[in-house]
Motif scaffolding. Structure first.
Motif, PDB file in Angstrom:
ATOM      1  N   VAL A 283     -47.419 -35.794  14.058  1.00 25.16           N
ATOM      2  CA  VAL A 283     -46.286 -34.921  14.377  1.00 25.16           C
ATOM      3  C   VAL A 283     -45.370 -35.595  15.407  1.00 25.16           C
ATOM      4  O   VAL A 283     -44.142 -35.639  15.250  1.00 25.16           O
ATOM      5  CB  VAL A 283     -46.781 -33.541  14.879  1.00 25.16           C
ATOM      6  CG1 VAL A 283     -45.702 -32.797  15.647  1.00 25.16           C
ATOM      7  CG2 VAL A 283     -47.264 -32.698  13.706  1.00 25.16           C
ATOM      8  N   LEU A 284     -45.979 -36.176  16.445  1.00 21.61           N
ATOM      9  CA  LEU A 284     -45.170 -36.825  17.480  1.00 21.61           C
ATOM     10  C   LEU A 284     -44.456 -38.057  16.919  1.00 21.61           C
ATOM     11  O   LEU A 284     -43.329 -38.357  17.293  1.00 21.61           O
ATOM     12  CB  LEU A 284     -46.038 -37.213  18.685  1.00 21.61           C
ATOM     13  CG  LEU A 284     -46.548 -36.036  19.531  1.00 21.61           C
ATOM     14  CD1 LEU A 284     -47.443 -36.523  20.655  1.00 21.61           C
ATOM     15  CD2 LEU A 284     -45.382 -35.220  20.100  1.00 21.61           C
ATOM     16  N   GLU A 285     -45.148 -38.750  16.018  1.00 20.14           N
ATOM     17  CA  GLU A 285     -44.527 -39.916  15.387  1.00 20.14           C
ATOM     18  C   GLU A 285     -43.282 -39.517  14.594  1.00 20.14           C
ATOM     19  O   GLU A 285     -42.251 -40.160  14.672  1.00 20.14           O
ATOM     20  CB  GLU A 285     -45.540 -40.559  14.440  1.00 20.14           C
ATOM     21  CG  GLU A 285     -45.704 -42.054  14.642  1.00 20.14           C
ATOM     22  CD  GLU A 285     -46.807 -42.570  13.749  1.00 20.14           C
ATOM     23  OE1 GLU A 285     -47.954 -42.576  14.234  1.00 20.14           O
ATOM     24  OE2 GLU A 285     -46.515 -42.932  12.589  1.00 20.14           O
ATOM     25  N   LYS A 286     -43.423 -38.410  13.855  1.00 21.85           N
ATOM     26  CA  LYS A 286     -42.281 -37.921  13.080  1.00 21.85           C
ATOM     27  C   LYS A 286     -41.123 -37.528  13.996  1.00 21.85           C
ATOM     28  O   LYS A 286     -39.970 -37.818  13.718  1.00 21.85           O
ATOM     29  CB  LYS A 286     -42.690 -36.687  12.263  1.00 21.85           C
ATOM     30  CG  LYS A 286     -43.104 -37.043  10.849  1.00 21.85           C
ATOM     31  CD  LYS A 286     -43.410 -35.802  10.026  1.00 21.85           C
ATOM     32  CE  LYS A 286     -44.382 -36.184   8.917  1.00 21.85           C
ATOM     33  NZ  LYS A 286     -45.273 -35.106   8.546  1.00 21.85           N
ATOM     34  N   LEU A 287     -41.453 -36.846  15.092  1.00 26.19           N
ATOM     35  CA  LEU A 287     -40.408 -36.330  15.973  1.00 26.19           C
ATOM     36  C   LEU A 287     -39.697 -37.427  16.767  1.00 26.19           C
ATOM     37  O   LEU A 287     -38.569 -37.254  17.204  1.00 26.19           O
ATOM     38  CB  LEU A 287     -40.994 -35.298  16.943  1.00 26.19           C
ATOM     39  CG  LEU A 287     -41.388 -33.946  16.354  1.00 26.19           C
ATOM     40  CD1 LEU A 287     -42.175 -33.126  17.371  1.00 26.19           C
ATOM     41  CD2 LEU A 287     -40.146 -33.156  15.922  1.00 26.19           C
ATOM     42  N   THR A 288     -40.386 -38.556  16.976  1.00 26.52           N
ATOM     43  CA  THR A 288     -39.801 -39.598  17.825  1.00 26.52           C
ATOM     44  C   THR A 288     -39.459 -40.863  17.039  1.00 26.52           C
ATOM     45  O   THR A 288     -39.043 -41.861  17.615  1.00 26.52           O
ATOM     46  CB  THR A 288     -40.775 -39.981  18.970  1.00 26.52           C
ATOM     47  OG1 THR A 288     -42.032 -40.369  18.390  1.00 26.52           O
ATOM     48  CG2 THR A 288     -41.000 -38.824  19.921  1.00 26.52           C
ATOM     49  N   GLY A 289     -39.636 -40.806  15.729  1.00 28.48           N
ATOM     50  CA  GLY A 289     -39.454 -41.994  14.903  1.00 28.48           C
ATOM     51  C   GLY A 289     -38.035 -42.536  14.873  1.00 28.48           C
ATOM     52  O   GLY A 289     -37.823 -43.706  14.569  1.00 28.48           O
ATOM     53  N   ASN A 290     -37.089 -41.705  15.188  1.00 27.31           N
ATOM     54  CA  ASN A 290     -35.701 -42.126  14.997  1.00 27.31           C
ATOM     55  C   ASN A 290     -34.846 -41.860  16.230  1.00 27.31           C
ATOM     56  O   ASN A 290     -33.686 -41.486  16.125  1.00 27.31           O
ATOM     57  CB  ASN A 290     -35.138 -41.363  13.789  1.00 27.31           C
ATOM     58  CG  ASN A 290     -34.159 -42.207  13.015  1.00 27.31           C
ATOM     59  OD1 ASN A 290     -33.994 -43.400  13.310  1.00 27.31           O
ATOM     60  ND2 ASN A 290     -33.487 -41.603  12.050  1.00 27.31           N
TER      61      ASN A 290
END
Ligand SMILES: [Zn+2]
Length: 336
Positions: A283-290
């Motif tokens: 979830v954190l990866e998705k939220l901070t990926g961009n």
């Protein structure tokens, strides 16, 4: 720097309290979990605060009415924890003269000294609390912007299933009669509120103070009732030069992950910490990926080392006293 495990991240903190912003963000990513019945109302309110929000980021078409915990309800108890600690460790009274800070007896002999600091009538405007969490206009001192930001946070699951209406019959002891029936609107135990506290331009020691307050604080919700035990689980710390995401986005991304996991049923039974731990990394990866900026996430063993160092500092009376003195020396001698 007091905490050794933060040494690797020294570049993300500011060496001395700044006069102008440089946007060095350190975000504490956490879950607040109710461990007893709690009441989250705004002042004078009878009902808890609820808001209709899009269920998820992916599942944006559905609506979920969620429990809302306003910023003040999160930060005010942590400020009080910190302030009580400053009092317990003899920071008050203190006085400042020509940039030199004195304490105790010596301070009380000075021309003017600060014997306490509390909201709202008596903010001292110089202690670590005042300089980190900020204050509204104080006569002769102006106002100070907080260097700690947070937002309203939201429950993951719908309000209807995390709430309970309880009626109390107030007994009049003298007359042995039953009096008024009062009804309270409670949040049940085991409710998770995803939240991020973002500090901006803190020194490493100020960050240690903020994180310590967060770990020490265990009572949230309606003031004066002394109920509402809440456990703060720190999931990660992130350093960046941009803000990461809103609390609502964090809640929605977790909702999406749970919806798509056939082993998790959000409508019956309880969510538990393991459900969050299972999904939080992705979830954190998705939220901070961009993100449009630099970003470093600290989790796992490295995070454990930081938390362990902070606990060790808080367990050691002598070290903690020196630490708080040093912190107050820095803030008090900072010429506003
Ligand atoms: Zn103060």
């Amino acid at each position: 720097m007091t905490i050794e495990s933060l040494q690797d991240y020294a570049q993300y903190f500011i060496p001395t309290i700044p006069r102008t912003p440089t946007n060095r963000y350190a975000s504490i990513i956490l879950l607040r979990e109710t461990k007893s019945y709690a009441i989250f109302t705004t002042e004078g309110g009878e009902q808890q605060d609820v808001e209709d929000t899009p269920a998820g980021i992916v599942h944006a078409g559905e609506k979920v009415s969620r429990l809302v915990v306003f910023k003040r309800k999160q930060v005010a108890p942590e400020r009080r924890t910190g302030k009580a600690l400053l009092r317990q460790y003899g920071i008050f009274p203190y006085a400042i003269k020509d940039g030199k800070v004195s304490y105790g007896e010596e301070a009380t002999r000075m021309e003017s000294f600060y014997d306490d600091c509390y909201l709202t009538e008596k903010l001292c405007t110089h202690c670590p609390d005042c300089l980190i969490y900020g204050y509204a206009a104080v006569e002769g001192e102006g106002a100070r912007k907080a260097r700690l930001m947070t937002d309203t946070c939201f429950s993951v699951r719908p309000y209807e299933i995390i709430q309970k209406q309880v009626k109390f019959n107030v007994i009049n002891e003298a007359e042995h009669t039953s009096g008024t029936i009062t009804e309270y609107d409670y949040t049940t135990p085991g409710v998770f509120l995803p939240s991020v506290e973002t500090s901006v331009d803190l020194t490493a020691d100020e960050f240690v103070y903020v994180l310590g307050n967060l770990l020490r604080t265990s009572r949230y919700g309606k003031e004066g009732t002394r109920q509402g035990f809440v456990r703060n689980h720190v999931l990660a710390v992130a350093f960046s030069d941009v803000e990461l995401f809103a609390n609502l986005e964090f809640t929605q991304a977790l909702y999406d992950a749970f919806r798509d996991d056939s082993e998790i049923d959000m409508t019956s039974g309880d969510l538990n910490l393991a459900d969050f731990q299972k999904h939080v990394d992705s979830v954190l990866e998705k939220l901070t990926g961009n993100l449009p900026g630099r970003f470093e996430m600290v989790g796992g063993e490295k995070l454990d080392a930081i938390l362990q160092d902070i606990r060790a500092l808080n367990q050691d009376e002598t070290r903690l006293k020196d630490f708080l003195r040093g912190l107050n020396d820095q803030s008090a001698s900072f010429a506003v």
